[in-house]
Design an enzyme around this catalytic site. Structure first.
Site, PDB file in Angstrom:
ATOM      1  N   LYS A  54      71.575  81.010  52.775  1.00 19.12           N
ATOM      2  CA  LYS A  54      72.933  80.529  52.493  1.00 19.12           C
ATOM      3  C   LYS A  54      73.886  81.707  52.336  1.00 19.12           C
ATOM      4  O   LYS A  54      75.022  81.680  52.821  1.00 19.12           O
ATOM      5  CB  LYS A  54      72.926  79.656  51.232  1.00 19.12           C
ATOM      6  CG  LYS A  54      72.238  78.308  51.442  1.00 19.12           C
ATOM      7  CD  LYS A  54      72.018  77.541  50.147  1.00 19.12           C
ATOM      8  CE  LYS A  54      71.196  76.278  50.416  1.00 19.12           C
ATOM      9  NZ  LYS A  54      70.818  75.566  49.188  1.00 19.12           N
ATOM     10  N   GLN A  98      70.784  76.137  42.891  1.00 18.25           N
ATOM     11  CA  GLN A  98      69.644  75.901  43.781  1.00 18.25           C
ATOM     12  C   GLN A  98      68.585  75.052  43.072  1.00 18.25           C
ATOM     13  O   GLN A  98      68.181  75.361  41.949  1.00 18.25           O
ATOM     14  CB  GLN A  98      69.051  77.254  44.227  1.00 18.25           C
ATOM     15  CG  GLN A  98      67.920  77.120  45.228  1.00 18.25           C
ATOM     16  CD  GLN A  98      68.356  76.485  46.547  1.00 18.25           C
ATOM     17  OE1 GLN A  98      69.400  76.820  47.092  1.00 18.25           O
ATOM     18  NE2 GLN A  98      67.556  75.562  47.061  1.00 18.25           N
ATOM     19  N   ASP A 121      77.858  71.127  47.048  1.00 15.57           N
ATOM     20  CA  ASP A 121      76.652  70.434  47.519  1.00 15.57           C
ATOM     21  C   ASP A 121      76.930  68.949  47.731  1.00 15.57           C
ATOM     22  O   ASP A 121      76.144  68.258  48.378  1.00 15.57           O
ATOM     23  CB  ASP A 121      75.516  70.575  46.487  1.00 15.57           C
ATOM     24  CG  ASP A 121      74.527  71.677  46.844  1.00 15.57           C
ATOM     25  OD1 ASP A 121      74.358  71.947  48.048  1.00 15.57           O
ATOM     26  OD2 ASP A 121      73.922  72.247  45.925  1.00 15.57           O
TER      27      ASP A 121
END
Ligand code: NAP
Length: 292
Positions: A54, A98, A121
């Site tokens: 990412k 995460q 997200d």
């Protein structure tokens, strides 16, 4: 005729290149580059790889990424306090935590603490709720990436029969909402579904997100269907396998995503798109404060 590959890797590269142009134009116009805060708790090897991928993608797009690499012993209160600070930091446009988190940290509490306007997200109930009422803003990255892949091969999904296998909060449920928004007739199958094969067999579009290698058999696929395999399963020999029997499904489908190289890169590309969108919303003072 064997299915054609739905190439998520190639599409994601084009999307990231386009993002780089848009970010550069933004900076040339005197605005700051979008900034993404990435919180990693512990040293799970797979999570470390995902975070690195990412951050590398951010670099390519010109998005600034700031890593908070926290020890596995970090408490929930410490993570929530950090998110609270980042929520109020106007130099940070997106916050990503995460998953999975160590057992002492409740992922729901973490997701709900992120300000919805920085929830890149797309996991916060506010953002899932907006999708449910046809007002999507920051969309869950994996389902949004699947929609972009489908758009590559279908001009219009209206009236198509779509089956989603798996009903998790992060993938299956928002996936069903995305397909509904696009005008599909959607069926969501889950652990308690009887005769899964019969549901899959009538679908023009099949999206599978379960986490069980080759759960969906190739013989179940309707000839000419589009098959999107979200699953990523690491096998004993270290190889990756999807949730769909790839070779057999490819004999019947018109389009199928490979694993790896299908949905995974699209998830990362949509994270970056969301980060730019979050920065644009902040510029326009379209803020989603709620209880941040
Ligand atoms: P998850 O949270 O474990 O959810 C799996 C879902 O599948 C649950 O809804 C579960 O039902 C359902 N399920 C379990 N057994 C089933 C069965 N026999 N038939 C039908 N449904 C069944 O996993 P997830 O986060 O959604 O991820 C699913 C897979 O996608 C994993 O392999 C994950 O690694 C992968 N993934 C890939 C990406 C990507 O970017 N490519 C992104 C996210 C996830 P219950 O709710 O009843 O338990």
């Amino acid at each position: 005729m064997p299915a054609q590959s739905l190439d998520g890797k190639g599409l994601s590269e084009r999307i990231i290149a386009d993002l780089a142009v848009r970010v550069s134009a933004r900076v040339t116009a005197g605005m700051t580059a979008p900034a993404l805060a990435v919180i990693l708790v512990g040293s799970d090897p797979a999570s470390g790889i995902y975070v690195r991928n990412k951050r590398n993608a951010c670099l390519k797009a010109g998005i600034h990424s700031i890593l908070y690499d926290l020890p596995v012993t970090t408490t929930q209160a410490e993570v929530l306090a950090l998110i609270g600070e980042l929520n109020h930091n106007t130099g940070v446009h997106g916050i990503l935590v995460q998953m999975p988190l160590p057992p002492q940290i409740d992922p729901t509490a973490v997701i709900e603490r992120i300000c919805p306007g920085k929830d890149v997200d797309g996991f916060h109930p506010y953002n899932i709720g907006r999708l449910a009422v046809r007002m999507p803003t920051l969309r869950s990255c994996t389902p949004y990436g699947v929609m972009r892949l489908l758009a590559m091969v279908h001009d219009d999904l209206k009236g198509m029969s779509a089956v989603v296998v798996g009903s998790s909060n992060h993938v299956g449920r928002p996936m069903g909402l995305e397909l509904l928004l696009a005008g599909c007739t959607v069926t969501t199958c889950h652990r308690f579904t009887h005769n899964l094969d019969a549901f899959v067999a009538q679908a023009d579009i099949v999206v599978v997100a379960v986490g069980k290698p080759e759960l969906v058999k190739g013989a179940w696929i309707k000839p000419g269907a589009t098959v999107v395999d979200v699953g990523i399963n690491r096998m004993a020999d270290g190889s990756l396998r999807g949730d769909v029997e790839f070779a057999a499904a490819g004999e019947r489908a018109a389009w199928i995503t490979p694993v790896p190289g299908g949905v995974g890169p699209m998830t990362v590309a949509m994270l970056l798109e969301n980060t730019l969108l979050a920065a644009q919303l902040a510029d326009a003072a379209i803020r989603v404060d709620l209880d941040c």
